[in-house]
Design an enzyme around this catalytic site. Structure first.
Site, PDB file in Angstrom:
ATOM      1  N   PRO A 130      -6.499  -2.045   2.010  1.00  0.00           N
ATOM      2  CG  PRO A 130      -5.488   0.074   2.606  1.00  0.00           C
ATOM      3  CD  PRO A 130      -6.027  -1.380   3.178  1.00  0.00           C
ATOM      4  CG  HIS A 158      -1.853   1.221   1.237  1.00  0.00           C
ATOM      5  ND1 HIS A 158      -2.240   1.771   2.349  1.00  0.00           N
ATOM      6  CD2 HIS A 158      -2.571   1.799   0.558  1.00  0.00           C
ATOM      7  CE1 HIS A 158      -2.964   2.646   2.362  1.00  0.00           C
ATOM      8  NE2 HIS A 158      -3.195   2.712   1.110  1.00  0.00           N
ATOM      9  CB  CYS A 186       0.248   1.867   8.038  1.00  0.00           C
ATOM     10  SG  CYS A 186       1.883   2.123   8.751  1.00  0.00           S
ATOM     11  CG  HIS A 187      -3.088   2.904   5.767  1.00  0.00           C
ATOM     12  ND1 HIS A 187      -1.578   3.041   5.486  1.00  0.00           N
ATOM     13  CD2 HIS A 187      -3.051   4.233   6.262  1.00  0.00           C
ATOM     14  CE1 HIS A 187      -1.042   4.137   5.602  1.00  0.00           C
ATOM     15  NE2 HIS A 187      -2.044   5.054   6.257  1.00  0.00           N
ATOM     16  N   GLY A 188      -4.439  -0.929   7.948  1.00  0.00           N
ATOM     17  CA  GLY A 188      -5.308  -2.379   8.068  1.00  0.00           C
ATOM     18  C   GLY A 188      -5.109  -3.495   6.907  1.00  0.00           C
TER      19      GLY A 188
END
Lengths: 175, 689
Positions: free
Chosen positions: A154, A120, A139-141
């Site tokens: 993501p 990502h 960080c963003h799963g």
């Protein structure tokens, strides 16, 4: 008279254009070293040579992190359960379809070697976490499975497999 | 920049912008419509050349700062890494280092031009003062930049120059400690010098803007010193002055490239290729050539404080020049006496420069005093007196009248330019002979395949030289800046990558700690360097009679000897760069079993004709038949000496071939460009004449 006046400007124009063109070529060429200097230098490239990793200290279910070219490489000794889970997944369920066989070396199925950088935005995922018995990026799963393939979140691509080979049963060379 | 702009914006966007920020109008009135006197000669293009040099220095400097490490332990090696490993790093470094010299050449011509044509006189006093401030800033910047590579001259130059401030009464020592940020020149000094060296060019750029602003308010002076009166006296800046300036810049770049590509070390000191050593002072500390006149003034006064005052006074006096010279006529062209004294002053400056490069002893000190007196006398006695007693020639009524009455003066300009180049060469050469007092004759000049503009390394010779290094020299000496991979790189000895790998694998490299926390030995790899055979400096000392065998990576560049007059003039034109190799070869063959009569050799030392002091701790390293060659070359000491020296030259500069190859291309390109620019300029100016 008429021929001379029409010939004059043409010759002059040619001189101006030629001068401008040569100057422009020179300016463009002069820019090149300033761009090229930003690329990795010769010693950095030489320092990116292959590394060898001894696998004997890694027990089943464990993983280690080594660095090659400044990037973390995860070397994971997968349990049979993890291998089975990775192989049982249908390719159609994957955002970036790849079989587990493509991502490991034949005869060494329990060893997973991946670049530990989330596809990502470049964070480092945590091993043995998340919903798929693989990796979880805090960080963003993004969720990666036990083969390092993206399953949820993501990130668009699987964790890349770096070039590596088995030197012996207990030693790999990365790079 | 003065008065309302004549700029008429055409497009709606430009009209919109012009009402909010009249920058296009500013550029237009300053650099396009701006009227310049039509009789400017080529001495006036040095203003434009200086702008170009400032830009070149800032751009290359910003890039070099991306690769440089301002720390006493890493600074020297980081500069070498730039030159050896960074893509085009050698080009950027040479351009920046030689660029500093070019900057000063241009600024000196610019200043002498101002002096000759009276450009400092009313109404241009502020313009002149701003120029002197720029010059002072340049001196500070150049000095601090020279310190950054942290070689021997850097370190000792910094020590000597900062110690100037210890001459201040009462608080001198405290000031010096403040400047150093320590008890001696050290890491804090290097850090602050780097910071200021990066900052000051932008301050210079700021003052340059003021300088140009002041110029555009008063208008340019010109060779007649008569102000433009009518439209006929001036031409528009663009295209007339622009084309002339661009042509001048292109020619200057040709001259600049000669140094960048063919003699990058001609203007520098060989000692600066030796890493800084706070324990040893070089035999002669010499500043860069552009400070030599002031250095001579400093040393000529036999009193510490007064010497420093005189040195700074020599620059500060320039600030008062507009009032010291009150003559009504500006240009020396119409001042027969002032003209002669001007050229006398030029000679005084060159002589001071030459004396600054000589050791401060004997006749040199006496001469330095005479010329120091002459320097100050020119400003404080001659000019004030002349402006009262001199009978000047009649001035022309206007610039255009002057242009029409005179033919071409191009010949005179070219001749004086040539004279200046020669004078400059004379001064650079002075630097080369700075160590003349060490005495003795020079080592013989040898033929090297890598000499000259088209020189390349002789690959079999490099391979033989490497064999000698490996079998003989490497027992004591390291090559810390050379990696095994270099052996297989283009421009080198031409080993294959497999051969280089095999050579590396023979070495055992200390590595670790491993997983168990232990140090271990492993075979060398391509990225390893030719390390020292001794575990540390103490071990090296005790094994070599107290002397550390120097690292040989830069030996061929770090060794030099005086060439003297008139060789350095020929050196400039023949691109002679082989002092180091000639010296090393001579040293290897210079051992004598019995010292000459009257020479007492210390115990444990050997007599060598070429070593400073003639007493060297290293036993004769090579003897006939010691190393065997496969290619049938004679296995003799002269052959060994020459081969290993060639190898050391390559080790000191692995990019020599790339440098000369690119240099040829750049030279050809610039000659073509200059030719085209010349004809274009002529075509454009033909409308005027």
């Amino acid at each position: 008279m008429t021929t001379e006046t029409s010939a004059e400007p043409t010759r002059r124009d040619f001189l101006y254009i030629a001068t401008g063109a040569v100057a422009a070529v020179g300016a463009a060429a002069a820019v090149w070293p300033f761009i090229a200097q930003m690329n990795p230098d010769a010693s950095t490239i030489a320092a990116g040579a292959p590394i060898e990793v001894d696998l004997t200290p890694i027990a089943e279910g464990q993983d280690i992190k080594v660095f090659w070219r400044g990037q973390p490489i995860f070397v994971m000794n997968r349990t049979q359960k993890q291998v089975d889970e990775a192989r049982a997944v249908k390719l159609s369920a994957l955002p970036d379809p790849q079989t587990d066989e493509e991502r490991t070396k034949a005869g060494h199925e329990k060893w997973l070697v991946v670049v530990g950088i989330c596809t990502h935005l470049g964070c480092i995922p945590i091993a043995h976490e998340g919903l798929f018995d693989g990796f979880f990026c805090p960080c963003h799963g993004s969720q990666y499975d036990s083969s390092g393939r993206i399953r949820q979140g993501p990130a668009p691509l699987n964790l890349p497999v770096p070039p590596y080979q088995f030197v012996s049963d207990t030693k790999i060379q990365i790079g | 920049m003065s008065g309302p702009s004549t700029y008429q914006p055409q497009s709606p966007f430009m009209k919109w912008l012009e009402q909010r920020l009249p920058i296009a109008g500013l550029v237009h009135s300053s650099f396009i419509a701006y009227p310049t006197p039509r009789n400017l000669n080529y001495w006036w293009t040095f203003g434009a050349i200086l702008s170009m040099m400032l830009a070149v220095q800032i751009i290359t400097g910003i890039v070099l700062a991306m690769h440089y490490t301002p720390h006493v332990d890493f600074a020297f090696d980081s500069v070498e890494r730039i030159v050896r490993d960074v893509n085009y790093g050698w080009l950027l470094r040479n351009t920046h280092a030689a660029g500093a010299s070019m900057f000063f050449i241009a600024v000196y011509i610019h200043m002498f031009r101002g002096l000759y044509y009276g450009s400092y006189k009313a109404p241009r006093e502020v313009l002149w003062i701003l120029g002197v401030i720029i010059y002072l800033l340049m001196m500070a910047t150049g000095f601090m930049g020279y310190v950054l590579p942290w070689g021997q001259m850097s370190f000792w130059g910094a020590t000597v120059i900062t110690n100037l401030f210890s001459a201040v009464p009462f608080v001198g020592d405290s000031i010096v400690t403040l400047l150093w940020g320590g008890y001696s020149v050290g890491n804090p000094t290097l850090n602050r010098f780097f910071s200021l060296h990066y900052l000051l060019p932008f301050v210079i750029a700021g003052v340059v803007v003021l300088h140009v602003w002041a110029l555009h308010v008063t208008g340019q002076n010109n060779p007649t010193g008569v102000e433009p009166k009518t439209e006929k006296d001036t031409v528009a800046f663009t295209p007339y002055a622009t084309m002339k300036d661009v042509f001048g810049m292109s020619c200057f770049l040709l001259f600049f490239s000669w140094f960048i590509f063919y003699m990058p070390n001609y203007l520098g000191e060989a000692d600066n290729y030796i890493p800084a050593n706070p324990g040893v002072t070089p035999p002669h500390i010499v500043p860069e050539w552009y400070y030599l006149p002031f250095y001579a003034i400093l040393r000529s006064i036999p009193n510490k404080l007064m010497g420093v005052v005189a040195m700074f006074g020599a620059i500060i006096v320039l600030l008062f020049l507009p009032w010291l010279d009150s003559a009504k006529v500006r240009s020396s062209r119409y001042r027969p006496l002032a003209k002669r004294f001007f050229w006398g002053f030029v000679v005084v400056c060159i002589m001071l420069g030459w004396l600054g490069s000589k050791p401060a002893e004997g006749i040199y000190t006496v001469l330095a005093r005479v010329f120091t007196f002459a320097y100050f006398a020119y400003f404080l006695i001659v000019l004030p007196l002349l402006s009262r007693v001199e009978k000047t020639l009649p001035l022309p009524n206007s610039i255009s009248e002057d242009v029409l009455s005179k033919g071409k003066t191009a010949g005179a300009t070219a001749a004086s330019l040539l004279a200046l180049v020669m004078a400059g060469t004379l001064m650079f050469g002075g630097v080369q002979s700075a160590k003349a007092a060490e005495g003795g004759e020079s080592p013989p000049s040898l033929e090297w395949s890598f000499a000259g503009p088209f020189g390349t390394y002789d690959r079999p010779q490099l391979q033989r030289g490497f064999k000698i290094y490996k079998e003989v020299c490497s027992a004591c000496h390291s090559l810390k800046l050379l990696q095994y991979r270099n052996l297989a790189e283009p421009g080198g000895p031409g080993f294959t990558i497999e051969q280089a790998k095999a050579i590396a694998a023979e070495a055992s490299i200390k590595d670790g700690p491993n997983d168990a926390g232990e140090m271990f030995e492993r075979p060398g790899r391509l990225a390893d360097t030719f390390h020292s055979p001794f575990p540390n400096e103490q071990a090296a000392r005790s094994a070599n009679g107290g002397a550390v065998p120097p690292d040989m990576s830069l030996l061929a560049k770090a060794r030099s000897y005086p060439r003297g007059f008139p060789q350095f003039v020929f050196d400039f034109f023949t691109q002679f760069q082989e002092q180091g190799p000639n010296y090393i070869d001579a040293l290897l063959q210079g051992y004598q079993d019995t010292p000459p009569e009257g020479f007492t050799l210390p115990d444990g030392a050997y007599y060598n004709k070429w070593y400073p002091g003639h007493s060297i701790k290293m036993p004769p390293p090579i003897s006939d038949g010691q190393v065997s060659f496969d290619d049938g070359s004679p296995e003799t000491v002269p052959q060994y000496a020459k081969d290993v020296t060639a190898f050391l030259m390559w080790a000191a500069e692995p990019h020599l071939e790339a440098r000369k190859r690119l240099g040829l291309q750049v030279m050809i390109f610039l000659i073509i460009l200059s030719g085209l620019l010349y004809f274009t300029k002529r075509k454009i100016w033909s409308n005027v004449h």
